[in-house]
Design a protein around this motif. Structure first.
Motif, short mmCIF file in Angstrom:
data_model
loop_
_atom_site.label_atom_id
_atom_site.label_comp_id
_atom_site.label_asym_id
_atom_site.label_seq_id
_atom_site.Cartn_x
_atom_site.Cartn_y
_atom_site.Cartn_z
N MET A 124 0.82 -1.20 0.00
CA MET A 124 0.00 0.00 0.00
C MET A 124 0.87 1.27 0.00
SD MET A 124 -3.37 -0.81 0.18
CE MET A 124 -2.85 -1.66 -1.32
N PRO A 125 0.32 2.39 -0.51
CA PRO A 125 1.12 3.62 -0.69
C PRO A 125 1.79 4.16 0.56
CG PRO A 125 -0.95 3.79 -1.88
CD PRO A 125 -1.03 2.54 -1.06
N LEU A 126 1.06 4.21 1.69
CA LEU A 126 1.66 4.77 2.90
C LEU A 126 2.74 3.85 3.45
CD1 LEU A 126 1.61 7.16 4.83
CD2 LEU A 126 -0.07 5.91 6.22
N THR A 127 2.55 2.55 3.28
CA THR A 127 3.58 1.61 3.71
C THR A 127 4.83 1.77 2.86
OG1 THR A 127 1.88 0.04 4.44
CG2 THR A 127 4.09 -0.83 4.12
N GLN A 128 4.65 1.95 1.55
CA GLN A 128 5.79 2.22 0.67
C GLN A 128 6.54 3.47 1.14
OE1 GLN A 128 3.97 2.38 -3.29
NE2 GLN A 128 5.31 0.72 -3.90
N LYS A 129 5.79 4.53 1.42
CA LYS A 129 6.41 5.78 1.87
C LYS A 129 7.19 5.56 3.16
CE LYS A 129 5.27 10.48 3.42
NZ LYS A 129 4.19 11.46 3.65
N ALA A 130 6.58 4.88 4.11
CA ALA A 130 7.23 4.63 5.40
C ALA A 130 8.51 3.81 5.22
CB ALA A 130 6.27 3.91 6.34
N TYR A 131 8.46 2.80 4.36
CA TYR A 131 9.63 1.96 4.14
C TYR A 131 10.76 2.74 3.47
CZ TYR A 131 8.05 -2.68 5.64
OH TYR A 131 7.68 -3.77 6.40
N HIS A 132 10.41 3.62 2.54
CA HIS A 132 11.44 4.45 1.91
C HIS A 132 12.09 5.38 2.93
CE1 HIS A 132 11.35 3.39 -2.30
NE2 HIS A 132 10.02 3.43 -2.33
#
Length: 279
Positions: free
Chosen positions: A25-33
């Motif tokens: 999911m988009p927010l998870t991608q952002k957090a991981y980056h």
């Protein structure tokens, strides 16, 4: 709440990705980056074997830098990106595989195994077809059930309707004295492995090799095959869509499920924003 974070590791299905498209999911991608940018190691812990497809998933999720830790086969193997090394652990002996097939035979299920990156099943059905397409993995139909226990393997799996799972769990309730164990990886999947195998032990192996304190690890999961992973990490978090047994052993539970960025919301609220990493 955990203070210093060295590693975040998560189960995939029902945890890190959504149910429909199996995407992060988009927010998870952002957090991981953000975590990567601040030197935090990332890992995934799956029931699937470690192969090129698992590594490609990280790329498909939008990451150019590989994750440092890959746990496959529920802890049966570990890939350490830092040292470019791979370790396999205890396999299930062939005589026990036959014993397990006999134990589960009253349910008339379709047992299958992984062998040489191919799924070997007792028969082809709609579930096997769907799994083959979803995982880009070929299916070989065994000529005889004995083909499933020709050699020692990492695990044997039984997919079933959710309504059949309680009956399956009754069948395996009394195998605690055996050298193998059964656990749910989905509400419709029961898997058997050597009793010494679990994701928690795999995490210990990786952290020991890389001088990472276990108390600095955050782990996410949703099913009983994630329990040891969550118990071993400094902070074990169950997704709110997870099963009750895993919720009971977890240190915390997410506010959102895997289809609504459960991990992303949790990391942003409890780790990233408090540290000011989102600025």
């Amino acid at each position: 709440m955990i203070q210093d974070v060295s590693l975040v590791v998560a189960d995939i299905d029902g945890t890190l990705v959504d149910d429909k498209y199996h995407k992060m999911m988009p927010l998870t991608q952002k957090a991981y980056h953000i975590l990567q940018d601040h030197g935090v190691y990332l890992g995934i812990a799956s029931g699937r074997g470690i192969n090129h497809q698992m590594k490609e998933r990280v790329t498909d999720w939008g990451f150019t830098k590989p994750f440092e830790l890959l746990i496959g086969l529920n802890g049966g193997e570990v890939y350490d990106e830092i040292h470019d090394s791979r370790k396999e652990f205890y396999k299930l002996k062939r005589e026990y595989i036959k014993e397990i097939i006999d134990l589960m035979s009253p349910l008339d299920l379709n047992p299958f195994i992984y062998r040489d990156d191919v799924m070997v099943a007792s028969r082809m059905d709609e579930q096997m077809k769907a799994s083959s397409e979803r995982n880009s993995q070929d299916v070989h139909v065994a000529k005889d059930i004995s083909e499933l226990y020709e050699t020692d393997i990492s695990k044997i799996m039984f997919r079933m309707p959710e309504s059949v799972m309680p009956e399956a769990e009754k069948l395996v309730a009394n195998i605690k004295d055996k050298p193998y164990r059964a656990f749910k990886t989905q509400t419709t999947m029961l898997e058997f492995m050597d009793a010494r195998i679990n994701k928690g032990n795999a995490l210990v192996y990786f952290c020991t090799n890389n001088d990472i304190p276990l108390e600095s690890v955050i782990a996410f999961g949703d099913m009983t095959n994630d329990n040891e992973l969550l118990e071993t990490a400094g902070l074990g978090v169950c997704l709110c869509n997870g099963n009750n047994e895993t919720k009971k052993i977890a240190n915390d539970i997410t506010e959102y499920d895997n289809n609504h960025d459960g991990i992303g919301h949790y990391l942003m609220k409890h780790i990233i924003e408090p540290k000011g990493w989102d600025k």
